[in-house]
Design a protein around this motif. Sequence first.
Motif, PDB file in Angstrom:
ATOM      1  N   LEU A   1      -3.214  20.800 -35.763  1.00 29.40           N
ATOM      2  CA  LEU A   1      -2.879  20.223 -37.203  1.00 29.40           C
ATOM      3  C   LEU A   1      -1.890  20.975 -37.969  1.00 29.40           C
ATOM      4  O   LEU A   1      -0.705  20.289 -38.559  1.00 29.40           O
ATOM      5  CB  LEU A   1      -4.253  20.010 -37.957  1.00 29.40           C
ATOM      6  N   ILE A   2      -1.785  22.378 -37.917  1.00 29.25           N
ATOM      7  CA  ILE A   2      -1.012  23.075 -38.530  1.00 29.25           C
ATOM      8  C   ILE A   2       0.328  23.016 -38.162  1.00 29.25           C
ATOM      9  O   ILE A   2       1.119  22.826 -38.821  1.00 29.25           O
ATOM     10  CB  ILE A   2      -1.630  24.586 -38.643  1.00 29.25           C
TER      11      ILE A   2
ATOM     12  N   ILE B   1       3.776  21.441 -39.883  1.00 25.87           N
ATOM     13  CA  ILE B   1       4.942  22.527 -39.932  1.00 25.87           C
ATOM     14  C   ILE B   1       6.326  21.671 -39.217  1.00 25.87           C
ATOM     15  O   ILE B   1       7.384  21.543 -39.586  1.00 25.87           O
ATOM     16  CB  ILE B   1       5.049  23.794 -39.220  1.00 25.87           C
ATOM     17  N   LEU B   2       5.887  20.763 -38.385  1.00 22.18           N
ATOM     18  CA  LEU B   2       6.837  20.044 -37.494  1.00 22.18           C
ATOM     19  C   LEU B   2       7.312  18.992 -38.574  1.00 22.18           C
ATOM     20  O   LEU B   2       8.432  18.734 -38.560  1.00 22.18           O
ATOM     21  CB  LEU B   2       6.345  19.433 -36.288  1.00 22.18           C
TER      22      LEU B   2
ATOM     23  N   LEU C   1       4.403  23.137 -29.474  1.00 24.41           N
ATOM     24  CA  LEU C   1       2.882  23.795 -29.769  1.00 24.41           C
ATOM     25  C   LEU C   1       2.112  22.608 -30.165  1.00 24.41           C
ATOM     26  O   LEU C   1       0.872  22.919 -29.715  1.00 24.41           O
ATOM     27  CB  LEU C   1       3.474  24.829 -30.827  1.00 24.41           C
ATOM     28  N   CYS C   2       2.460  21.924 -31.124  1.00 25.74           N
ATOM     29  CA  CYS C   2       1.676  20.828 -31.645  1.00 25.74           C
ATOM     30  C   CYS C   2       1.080  20.071 -30.433  1.00 25.74           C
ATOM     31  O   CYS C   2      -0.412  19.741 -30.501  1.00 25.74           O
ATOM     32  CB  CYS C   2       2.275  19.956 -32.590  1.00 25.74           C
ATOM     33  N   SER C   3       1.727  19.478 -29.605  1.00 27.96           N
ATOM     34  CA  SER C   3       1.446  18.872 -28.363  1.00 27.96           C
ATOM     35  C   SER C   3       0.565  19.594 -27.535  1.00 27.96           C
ATOM     36  O   SER C   3      -0.691  19.127 -27.175  1.00 27.96           O
ATOM     37  CB  SER C   3       2.673  18.284 -27.556  1.00 27.96           C
TER      38      SER C   3
ATOM     39  N   ALA D   1      -2.845  20.069 -29.222  1.00 29.38           N
ATOM     40  CA  ALA D   1      -3.720  18.908 -29.245  1.00 29.38           C
ATOM     41  C   ALA D   1      -4.186  18.582 -27.883  1.00 29.38           C
ATOM     42  O   ALA D   1      -5.495  18.109 -27.661  1.00 29.38           O
ATOM     43  CB  ALA D   1      -2.941  17.867 -29.848  1.00 29.38           C
ATOM     44  N   MET D   2      -3.635  18.873 -26.563  1.00 32.89           N
ATOM     45  CA  MET D   2      -3.864  18.625 -25.395  1.00 32.89           C
ATOM     46  C   MET D   2      -5.048  19.739 -25.254  1.00 32.89           C
ATOM     47  O   MET D   2      -6.255  19.268 -24.609  1.00 32.89           O
ATOM     48  CB  MET D   2      -2.902  18.862 -24.506  1.00 32.89           C
ATOM     49  N   LEU D   3      -5.127  21.240 -25.379  1.00 32.46           N
ATOM     50  CA  LEU D   3      -6.228  21.879 -25.231  1.00 32.46           C
ATOM     51  C   LEU D   3      -7.341  21.468 -25.820  1.00 32.46           C
ATOM     52  O   LEU D   3      -8.466  21.539 -25.562  1.00 32.46           O
ATOM     53  CB  LEU D   3      -5.709  23.378 -25.716  1.00 32.46           C
ATOM     54  N   ALA D   4      -7.280  20.907 -27.170  1.00 24.89           N
ATOM     55  CA  ALA D   4      -8.399  20.543 -27.956  1.00 24.89           C
ATOM     56  C   ALA D   4      -9.088  19.343 -27.259  1.00 24.89           C
ATOM     57  O   ALA D   4     -10.378  19.112 -27.292  1.00 24.89           O
ATOM     58  CB  ALA D   4      -8.076  20.017 -29.611  1.00 24.89           C
TER      59      ALA D   4
END
Length: 554
Positions: A72-73, A77-78, A499-501, A504-507
């Motif tokens: 989310l963070i 930022i993106l 980083l966002c992708s 998110a995939m790890l979550a």
Amino acid sequence: MAEAGTGFLEQLKSCIVWSWTYLWTLWFFIMLFLVYILRVPLKINDNLTTVSMFLNTLTPKFYVALTGTSSLISGLILIFEWWYFRKYGTSFIEQVSVSHLRPLLGGVDNSAPSAASNANGDADSSRQSVSECKVWRNPLNLFRGAEYNRYTWVTGREPLTYYDMNLSAQDHQTFFTCDTDHLRPADAIMQKAWRERNPQARISAAHEALELNECATAYILLAEEEATTIVEAEKLFKQALKAGEGCYRRSQQLQHHGAQYEAQHRRDTNVLVYIKRRLAMCARKLGRTREAVKMMRDLMKEFPLLSMFNIHENLLEALLELQAYADVQAVLAKYDDISLPKSATICYTAALLKARAVSDKFSPEAASRRGLSTAEMNAVEAIHRAVEFNPHVPKYLLEMKSLILPPEHILKRGDSEAIAYAFFHLQHWKRVEGALNLLHCTWEGTFRMIPYPLEKGHLFYPYPICTETADRELLPSFHEVSVYPKKELPFFILFTAGLCSFTAMLALLTHQFPELMGVFAKAFLSTLFAPLNFVMEKVESILPSSLWHQLTRI
């Protein structure tokens, strides 16, 4: 004493910068070595064991929340980075790093006294940058009431920005007012009217001034903003001409009687030139092109020193409409000089004339087989010259981008100038058979000649970096500003997107397969720390046990 202290501080700072630049790796390994030696008194192993036990007690929900929050963070930022890049053309993180962190880590400080030897060169480059980024009055600007406002009534969009209209207000105050206006009631009212932001207030003030006296500037304002057709505007400008000529003759007789009279005569001259130029433009718009050409030629002969209005660009467009190419060439011979400032009109009109000589028979297949003739080479070089001066124009001439109404002010070599040129000259390129085909086949070759346009130019100065920002202020928000050279996405946008992708995939994987992801995480961490454990074992085996024991006791 103070200078000695300052010199010592500068030397100390340079030493620290040098150490940070070259010795940071050595410092890093020394710190690692000291931490390892002091692991017993610092109880690092016990602390690591405690942390490991705490992490083992955490449930998979914690890791899902952790990776989800990270995603989310990084996503926020993106989004912010992308918005900032679209609005200002640069990365916010990169800008902050360059502006604030780089000087602290040893970056070059442009304001340092050591750069004093390059002061003259820096001053020249700054003057060049200021002149290239200067905003100019559009010599072919439209009428607000008869053209811009009609566009607003039909589409509901505002074609002019507040910045553009504010610049016009400043121009009007400069050209149409003087210090002695307070002595004449009508001129005093108009002096306030030019400062009004509300159009209806300006129009009301102009009518009020006309009730007191035949005021030329009041007629100008009504012709520009109240008249809804070109015919109405022309009638008002003719009335303004009658009043303006009377004021000009009176001030001409008194101009040598003092500084105030001289300023008033200069104002009256500006008013008269503006009225005659706009009357010529009205005649051009109403189809009386030959009459417009005659008025422009007479005006240039009567006032040869007033080049600020760029009347020759109006003349070139009118001559092209008449297809008087010999007269166009004569005007270019006078104004396309190395000592005079260039414009898109000058460069692209010169290219059009040279293209006209060969475009009707030009074939890219035939040219590739036999090579370019001398005339074709001259035409291609003229196109490359024009494209180097303003690379935004070809996309509008080739209708690869949609045109909008040109602004009242333009930035030379910018998108605003390209729009203003193409809006009036696209028809002239279409009239010359094969000219657009020749442009289509050759214009992109310019960029192979100038691989780094911001650093080095070919026939002109390097392309200014300020055009995008100024064009965004001049052009309406619904227009997509053309940017040259095309900017690549900054690293931090790509990094935050990845980083966002990834998080998110790890979550998602941790939520769906908690046990499997736990095994994977432990295997990953053991693999990550395996080289460090191997190095520590080698260090313990090499060092004598007594020395190692003494270092541990320290």
